[in-house]
Design an enzyme around this catalytic site. Structure first.
Site, PDB file in Angstrom:
ATOM      1  N   ASP A  45      -7.496  -0.993   1.931  1.00 60.93           N
ATOM      2  CA  ASP A  45      -6.866  -1.016   0.647  1.00 60.93           C
ATOM      3  C   ASP A  45      -6.930  -2.475   0.024  1.00 60.93           C
ATOM      4  O   ASP A  45      -7.013  -3.356   0.646  1.00 60.93           O
ATOM      5  CB  ASP A  45      -5.275  -0.742   0.878  1.00 60.93           C
ATOM      6  CG  ASP A  45      -5.095   0.926   1.218  1.00 60.93           C
ATOM      7  OD1 ASP A  45      -5.736   1.549   0.794  1.00 60.93           O
ATOM      8  OD2 ASP A  45      -4.009   1.167   1.691  1.00 60.93           O
ATOM      9  N   ASP A  57       2.676  -3.419   8.301  1.00 61.63           N
ATOM     10  CA  ASP A  57       3.470  -2.231   8.148  1.00 61.63           C
ATOM     11  C   ASP A  57       5.006  -2.809   8.388  1.00 61.63           C
ATOM     12  O   ASP A  57       5.415  -3.394   9.514  1.00 61.63           O
ATOM     13  CB  ASP A  57       3.226  -1.295   8.936  1.00 61.63           C
ATOM     14  CG  ASP A  57       4.096   0.029   9.153  1.00 61.63           C
ATOM     15  OD1 ASP A  57       5.149  -0.270   8.531  1.00 61.63           O
ATOM     16  OD2 ASP A  57       3.695   1.055   9.329  1.00 61.63           O
ATOM     17  N   VAL A  58       5.964  -3.155   7.486  1.00 58.91           N
ATOM     18  CA  VAL A  58       7.261  -3.607   7.560  1.00 58.91           C
ATOM     19  C   VAL A  58       7.955  -2.877   8.588  1.00 58.91           C
ATOM     20  O   VAL A  58       9.145  -3.321   8.986  1.00 58.91           O
ATOM     21  CB  VAL A  58       8.005  -3.589   6.182  1.00 58.91           C
ATOM     22  CG1 VAL A  58       7.207  -4.405   5.233  1.00 58.91           C
ATOM     23  CG2 VAL A  58       8.524  -2.124   5.580  1.00 58.91           C
ATOM     24  N   ASN A  84       9.085  -5.995  -1.524  1.00 60.63           N
ATOM     25  CA  ASN A  84       9.155  -4.969  -2.464  1.00 60.63           C
ATOM     26  C   ASN A  84       8.652  -3.519  -2.010  1.00 60.63           C
ATOM     27  O   ASN A  84       9.096  -2.469  -2.315  1.00 60.63           O
ATOM     28  CB  ASN A  84       7.875  -5.295  -3.560  1.00 60.63           C
ATOM     29  CG  ASN A  84       7.315  -4.068  -4.223  1.00 60.63           C
ATOM     30  OD1 ASN A  84       7.771  -3.672  -5.127  1.00 60.63           O
ATOM     31  ND2 ASN A  84       6.285  -3.515  -3.644  1.00 60.63           N
ATOM     32  N   TYR A 152      17.565   7.095   0.311  1.00 59.41           N
ATOM     33  CA  TYR A 152      17.079   6.174  -0.527  1.00 59.41           C
ATOM     34  C   TYR A 152      18.224   5.383  -1.154  1.00 59.41           C
ATOM     35  O   TYR A 152      18.158   3.990  -0.953  1.00 59.41           O
ATOM     36  CB  TYR A 152      16.258   6.754  -1.673  1.00 59.41           C
ATOM     37  CG  TYR A 152      15.527   6.020  -2.476  1.00 59.41           C
ATOM     38  CD1 TYR A 152      14.629   5.381  -2.262  1.00 59.41           C
ATOM     39  CD2 TYR A 152      16.144   5.582  -3.801  1.00 59.41           C
ATOM     40  CE1 TYR A 152      14.055   4.198  -2.947  1.00 59.41           C
ATOM     41  CE2 TYR A 152      15.526   4.604  -4.699  1.00 59.41           C
ATOM     42  CZ  TYR A 152      14.405   4.180  -4.179  1.00 59.41           C
ATOM     43  OH  TYR A 152      13.923   3.153  -5.016  1.00 59.41           O
ATOM     44  N   LYS A 156      18.923   1.350  -0.390  1.00 56.39           N
ATOM     45  CA  LYS A 156      19.017   0.194  -1.350  1.00 56.39           C
ATOM     46  C   LYS A 156      20.360  -0.315  -1.438  1.00 56.39           C
ATOM     47  O   LYS A 156      20.381  -1.715  -1.695  1.00 56.39           O
ATOM     48  CB  LYS A 156      18.640   0.837  -2.747  1.00 56.39           C
ATOM     49  CG  LYS A 156      17.023   1.341  -2.813  1.00 56.39           C
ATOM     50  CD  LYS A 156      15.988   0.187  -2.542  1.00 56.39           C
ATOM     51  CE  LYS A 156      14.848   0.708  -2.753  1.00 56.39           C
ATOM     52  NZ  LYS A 156      13.804  -0.402  -2.501  1.00 56.39           N
TER      53      LYS A 156
END
Ligand code: NAP
Length: 229
Positions: A45, A57-58, A84, A152, A156
């Site tokens: 990538d 890879d987080v 991010n 999700y 957050k």
């Protein structure tokens, strides 16, 4: 607000910089003169021109440790961490939410940023004003949670909790930690119907990266204005 006009001599890490908002933030920081480490999960990538690609890879603490000890151990400096990288799989209520989606979403959007902070805050604290910019979402606003997509939303909300925690723990030592909602942005995640360009979505996250020592911290922002948690 006092801002750095440029980031020459400063070092930044942007996670999830292969596409979308993260790629634009990385490009912006590079154009401001920073040395930018832009994360990708695959060697194949691309990251924006002028940025240094780092494999990350987080969800993998080993990757995070390898970067903290290897790359940044060698560079010896980190001024800005932009958390991010994220996934958004939107759906129904918590009863219908597949457990593997809950696990995946929390691992990427919340646990990942926590572990990045665990391993990189020591380096950020060596600067007069290390900055952490957490790319969050209005969908995680506890004061206006709405319905649907609990994994999700809660990831957050948790990320915002990390911002508030970092502020409480380290702001006395100079660290500036903020959350930002980029708005609804035309990316793979946001879709084609979204009302904002990637450039617009990356504007306030980039602005937060330019805060000078003593700048505002421990807040949630959209379009350069503070919004409710
Ligand atoms: P995107 O276009 O889907 O890009 C996501 C980026 O995150 C990609 O670079 C992806 O890398 C990376 N990523 C995903 N999982 C990862 C992992 N486990 N480890 C490392 N990198 C990983 O998304 P986007 O719209 O730019 O979103 C960026 C951030 O903004 C996210 O945190 C998102 O929640 C937030 N946000 C977006 C919107 C919107 O409307 N788009 C609104 C509010 C908030 P790969 O290429 O390897 O998959």
């Amino acid at each position: 607000m006092e801002l750095y006009d440029d980031l020459a001599g400063q070092v930044a890490l942007v996670t999830g910089a292969t596409r979308g908002i993260g790629a634009q933030i990385a490009q912006n920081l590079n154009e401001l003169g920073a040395t930018v480490y832009a994360s990708a999960r695959s060697v194949d990538d691309d990251v924006p021109d002028g940025c240094e690609k780092v494999l990350l890879d987080v969800t993998q603490e080993g990757d995070i440790e390898a970067i903290a000890d290897g790359v940044f151990g060698e560079v010896g400096r980190l001024d800005v961490l932009v958390n991010n990288a994220g996934i958004g799989e939107f759906g129904d209520d918590i009863v219908a939410e597949p457990t593997d989606r809950i696990n995946r979403t929390l691992a990427t959007n919340l646990r990942g940023p926590m572990l990045l902070c665990k391993h990189l805050v020591p380096l950020l604290l060596q600067q007069e004003a290390g900055r952490v910019v957490n790319v969050s979402s209005g969908m995680g606003q506890v004061s206006d949670m709405g319905d649907g997509s609990p994994a999700y939303r809660i990831s957050k909300a948790g990320l915002n909790g990390l911002t508030a925690y970092l502020h409480g723990e380290y702001n006395d030592h100079g660290l500036i930690a903020n959350s930002v909602c980029p708005g609804w942005v035309r990316t793979d995640m946001g879709g084609e119907e979204a009302d904002r360009s990637v450039k617009k979505g990356a504007e306030t996250p980039t602005w937060l990266c330019r805060f000078r020592p003593g700048g505002e911290s421990g807040k949630f922002w959209r379009d350069r204005e503070v919004i409710d948690w």
